[in-house]
Design a protein around this motif. Structure first.
Motif, short mmCIF file in Angstrom:
data_model
loop_
_atom_site.label_atom_id
_atom_site.label_comp_id
_atom_site.label_asym_id
_atom_site.label_seq_id
_atom_site.Cartn_x
_atom_site.Cartn_y
_atom_site.Cartn_z
N LEU A 145 -67.57 8.25 -30.09
CA LEU A 145 -67.90 9.33 -28.97
C LEU A 145 -67.49 10.61 -29.51
O LEU A 145 -68.55 11.33 -28.86
N ARG A 156 -70.37 13.41 -29.33
CA ARG A 156 -70.23 14.83 -27.79
C ARG A 156 -70.16 15.51 -29.67
O ARG A 156 -70.90 16.95 -28.77
N THR A 157 -69.55 16.19 -30.46
CA THR A 157 -69.34 17.00 -31.56
C THR A 157 -71.54 17.32 -31.40
O THR A 157 -71.68 18.21 -32.10
N VAL A 207 -72.57 18.49 -28.65
CA VAL A 207 -72.48 20.36 -28.31
C VAL A 207 -73.15 21.27 -30.17
O VAL A 207 -74.03 21.99 -28.59
N LEU A 218 -73.46 15.21 -22.17
CA LEU A 218 -72.25 15.52 -22.97
C LEU A 218 -71.18 15.41 -21.35
O LEU A 218 -70.06 14.55 -21.49
N ILE A 220 -70.84 11.30 -21.80
CA ILE A 220 -69.91 10.75 -22.95
C ILE A 220 -68.03 11.37 -22.46
O ILE A 220 -67.54 11.12 -22.94
N ASP A 221 -68.20 12.48 -22.20
CA ASP A 221 -66.76 12.79 -21.83
C ASP A 221 -66.36 12.28 -21.07
O ASP A 221 -65.23 11.64 -20.59
#
Length: 83
Positions: free
Chosen positions: A42, A46-47, A50, A69, A72-73
């Protein structure tokens, strides 16, 4: 003769209960090893998301990436909370 059948039934029940306990222990162990891997996946995703948000000029795609995003968060928060 009935007594022999009863003891076999009890023996089978005890064996079944033990196998259930064993499978429960294995499942718990698998869960502990999967969770750190899931978190790492995850964080990598996420990286990437972004970075894609920063590099895209398409507003529709950017909106899609923001939703991704947020998902994922949310999953990361769920893993951190242990729920």
């Amino acid at each position: 003769m009935a007594k022999g059948w009863e003891s076999k039934a009890v023996e089978e029940q005890m064996s079944l209960a033990e196998s259930r306990r064993e499978s429960s222990r294995k499942a718990s162990s698998r869960h502990r090893t999967i969770e750190p891997k899931k978190r790492e996946q995850l964080l990598l995703a996420r990286t990437r998301v972004v970075k894609d948000i920063e590099n895209t000029s398409n507003e529709r795609y950017r909106a899609y990436l923001r939703e991704s995003l947020a998902a994922i968060d949310q999953e990361l928060a769920r893993l951190a909370g242990g729920t």
